[in-house]
Design an enzyme around this catalytic site. Structure first.
Site, PDB file in Angstrom:
ATOM      1  CB  THR A 128      81.249  94.547  29.285  1.00  0.00           C
ATOM      2  OG1 THR A 128      80.521  94.471  28.133  1.00  0.00           O
ATOM      3  CG2 THR A 128      80.432  94.424  30.592  1.00  0.00           C
ATOM      4  CG  HIS A 166      77.894  89.140  48.062  1.00  0.00           C
ATOM      5  ND1 HIS A 166      78.390  89.742  49.446  1.00  0.00           N
ATOM      6  CD2 HIS A 166      76.482  89.735  48.002  1.00  0.00           C
ATOM      7  CE1 HIS A 166      77.709  90.410  49.990  1.00  0.00           C
ATOM      8  NE2 HIS A 166      76.444  90.367  49.251  1.00  0.00           N
TER       9      HIS A 166
END
Lengths: 219, 427
Positions: free
Chosen positions: B348, B400
């Site tokens: 992005t 994560h």
């Protein structure tokens, strides 16, 4: 082929240690004399005190220290009319200024620069160092590190400026610049573990220069 | 007139960069006197003038690279233009210039000029560059009324542009625009009904989807963002060098994004877990690298992530083409359903809106997204000196659950390294 008549002659002079600006003035005088055909082609050797010079394609952002900081560190700074970006000269570096009339050789600036690289590569070979070109980055490289910078000015096919070969240069001084705008390391013969006398290197440069450019040398 | 061309400085040389003009237009120049300087490779060359005369026109400005034999200037014969005084000043515009809609391109104010051929009235104005003529023509500026500030009173581009820029310049007192729109153009908005302090509007389908997706992503992944500072100076140089020719050849501009995309693809090959997704207790490694590129629809009306399939097989040019094409079709709502599916990683580019860095939300089921910040010239310390470099922050948001911080930084560091050491000038 008839001998001798058209033989091109190279004379060599060694200015010893001389300030960049002073050597530049001398170079300019030699160029004028060469233009008028008053002298033969010249190969001028010199060693400069600390100086940073900026070529015509130079970018100020590649000088990492201000002129004041350079001055405080005892380093001169000059803008010059050679090609290329910023470079450093200093003790331990052999600077060669060929003043040649390319009308008598090849009127080809690329061929000239490639020939200068050949002279350096051949000379390094004599010291068992493998120098090479790096595409798009004029100069001579050992591995990823630059050992010899090249920057040239041509006026009416008379050359000036030339090459700077690091023999036992204190490489720390390169920290003030991004050599030639490239963030790649620099090296010297000393850094590569080669202890070479300057005279020995100059003699090799001269003989390789004569060979590559096809001269009969005079002293 | 003698044409001055970019000389060929060697067999293999096809172009040269004009670094400096040693004479100004209007200057007298002798044959063989150095006229300009060019640079090829590491060689700087002075080019002598091919003829004696006056430098009449400079057609290629300093800094430009042109092909050999391109005409860079013209030299007029010595005698002619030794004093190109602006004679015309005296002959004030006789008739009022015709009104703008006049079909004739050039308003020739001095009606006298018999059979005034293609070059109107400008002869007595001294040498004019084609650019000046063009600007004058396009803006209906009568050059005889322009005061030249260039060498020898010559009219420069700036002089003409100043006249064009002047709101109602003196020489064009033509029918002032109908005084219909006077000073306060902004009428106060109609008074709102006091009752309705809230306006209710149903969400569009797209907005609902985006909302669902964002919350779903935040609930699914353990978002962490790491930011690396990247020196884009080298890329900026390559881009600057190529962008003119690129635009001319392909019809769209060259941005930084395809370089980042290409570096990302390369790094993804080396760190395949960033190109994976999670399926229950399994890790799915994708062998294709399909890069989703977030596209903001006009005025914040939505967000869509079209996919460049097999992005790693494209070069910078191909990536730029895909980005331009997908973004255009996303905005005109012409994407095919397949083109928004199958992304394995997303990029992005919030930098294009001025953001320095942000913490993007992962596009599920990807496990990471790379956000590209704006690229700004910044003072940085290199080897204890201060240098000006083009700096960009790359923000990687990663899941994560699957990716550890160290790995995420190794990946982002690799993207950085590829960008900073970009050597290939072939795009």
């Amino acid at each position: 082929m008839l001998a001798a008549v058209q033989t091109r002659v190279l004379s060599t002079r060694d200015l010893g240690r001389m300030k960049w600006a002073e050597a530049y003035a001398l170079q300019a005088a030699l160029v004028e004399q060469r233009k008028r055909d008053e002298i033969s082609d010249q190969l001028v050797f010199v060693e400069h005190p600390h100086v940073v010079t900026m070529g015509r394609n130079g970018h100020d952002e590649n000088v990492l220290a201000s002129e004041q900081i350079l001055a405080k560190s005892g380093i001169d700074f000059h803008h010059t009319n050679r090609g290329g970006d910023v470079t450093y000269h200093g003790p331990g570096q052999i600077v060669g200024y060929p003043i040649l009339n390319l009308n008598d050789w090849k009127r080809d600036v690329h061929a000239y620069v490639r020939a200068l690289e050949d002279v350096i590569i051949d000379t390094l070979r004599g010291f068992r160092v493998h120098g090479e070109r790096s595409p798009g980055a004029t100069g001579v490289w050992v591995g990823d590190a630059k050992i010899c910078a090249i920057g040239v000015h041509i006026s009416r096919w008379i050359t000036s400026h030339g090459f700077a070969l690091n023999v036992d240069t204190d490489l720390q001084y390169f920290q003030y610049i991004v050599p030639c705008g490239l963030t790649r390391p620099v090296t010297s013969l000393r850094a590569l573990g080669i202890a070479a006398e300057h005279d020995e290197v100059k003699a090799a440069l001269r003989s390789n220069f004569a060979k590559v450019f096809g001269y009969e040398t005079e002293n | 007139m003698t044409d001055v061309v970019m000389p060929q400085m060697g067999e293999s040389i096809v172009e040269g960069t004009l670094t400096r003009w040693l004479k100004n237009p209007g200057d007298r120049v002798e044959r063989d006197e150095p006229l300009f300087e060019i640079s090829t490779d590491k060689v700087d060359t002075e080019i002598p003038s091919p003829a004696a005369g006056v430098l009449a026109e400079v057609l290629v400005e300093a800094g430009k690279t042109v092909a050999i034999n391109t005409v860079v200037a013209r030299i007029s014969d010595g005698a002619a233009a030794s004093a190109p005084a602006p004679v015309a000043q005296a002959a004030a515009p006789v008739a009022p210039p015709p009104p703008p809609p006049a079909p004739v391109a050039v308003p020739a104010p001095v009606a006298a000029a018999p059979a005034s051929a293609p070059t109107p009235a400008s002869e007595d104005l001294g040498p004019l560059s084609p650019l000046v003529r063009k600007i004058a023509r396009e803006n209906n500026v009568d050059l005889s009324t322009v005061t030249g500030t260039g060498a020898g009173g010559r009219i420069t581009k700036d002089d003409v542009q100043a006249v064009v820029a002047k709101p109602a310049a003196a020489p064009a007192p033509v029918a002032a625009p109908p005084a219909a729109t006077p000073a306060p153009a902004y009428a106060p908005p109609p008074p709102r009904a006091e009752a309705a302090k809230i306006r209710v509007e149903p969400m569009s389908t797209m907005r609902k989807k985006i909302a669902e997706h964002m919350v779903h992503s935040k609930q699914t992944s353990a978002h962490v963002t790491t930011v690396h500072k990247v020196d884009m100076t080298n890329i900026a140089k390559i881009r600057d060098k190529a962008k003119g020719a690129f635009q001319a050849q392909y019809g769209f501009s060259l941005t930084f994004l395809p370089f980042v995309a290409a570096a990302t693809c390369k790094a993804l090959r080396e760190f395949p877990i960033l190109n994976a997704s999670i399926d229950g207790g399994n890790i799915l490694y994708h062998s294709d690298i399909n890069i989703g590129v977030a596209v903001a629809l006009d005025n914040g009306s939505g967000l869509i992530v079209p996919v460049i399939a097999n992005a790693d097989e494209k070069n910078v040019t191909g990536l730029q083409r895909s980005i331009v094409d997908l973004a255009a079709r996303a905005r005109s709502r012409q994407l095919k359903p397949d083109e928004v599916k199958g992304g394995t990683f997303a990029i992005t580019n919030f930098g294009s809106f001025g953001s320095v860095f942000a913490t993007p939300v992962i596009n599920q089921p990807n496990v990471a997204i790379l956000g590209v910040g704006t690229i700004e010239k910044t003072p940085v310390v290199i080897n204890d000196g201060i240098a000006i470099r083009s700096i960009c922050y790359l923000a990687l948001t990663f899941d994560h659950r699957l990716i550890d911080g160290a790995l995420a930084d190794m990946f982002t560091g690799r993207v950085k390294q590829i960008l900073e050491n970009w050597a290939d000038s072939v795009l």
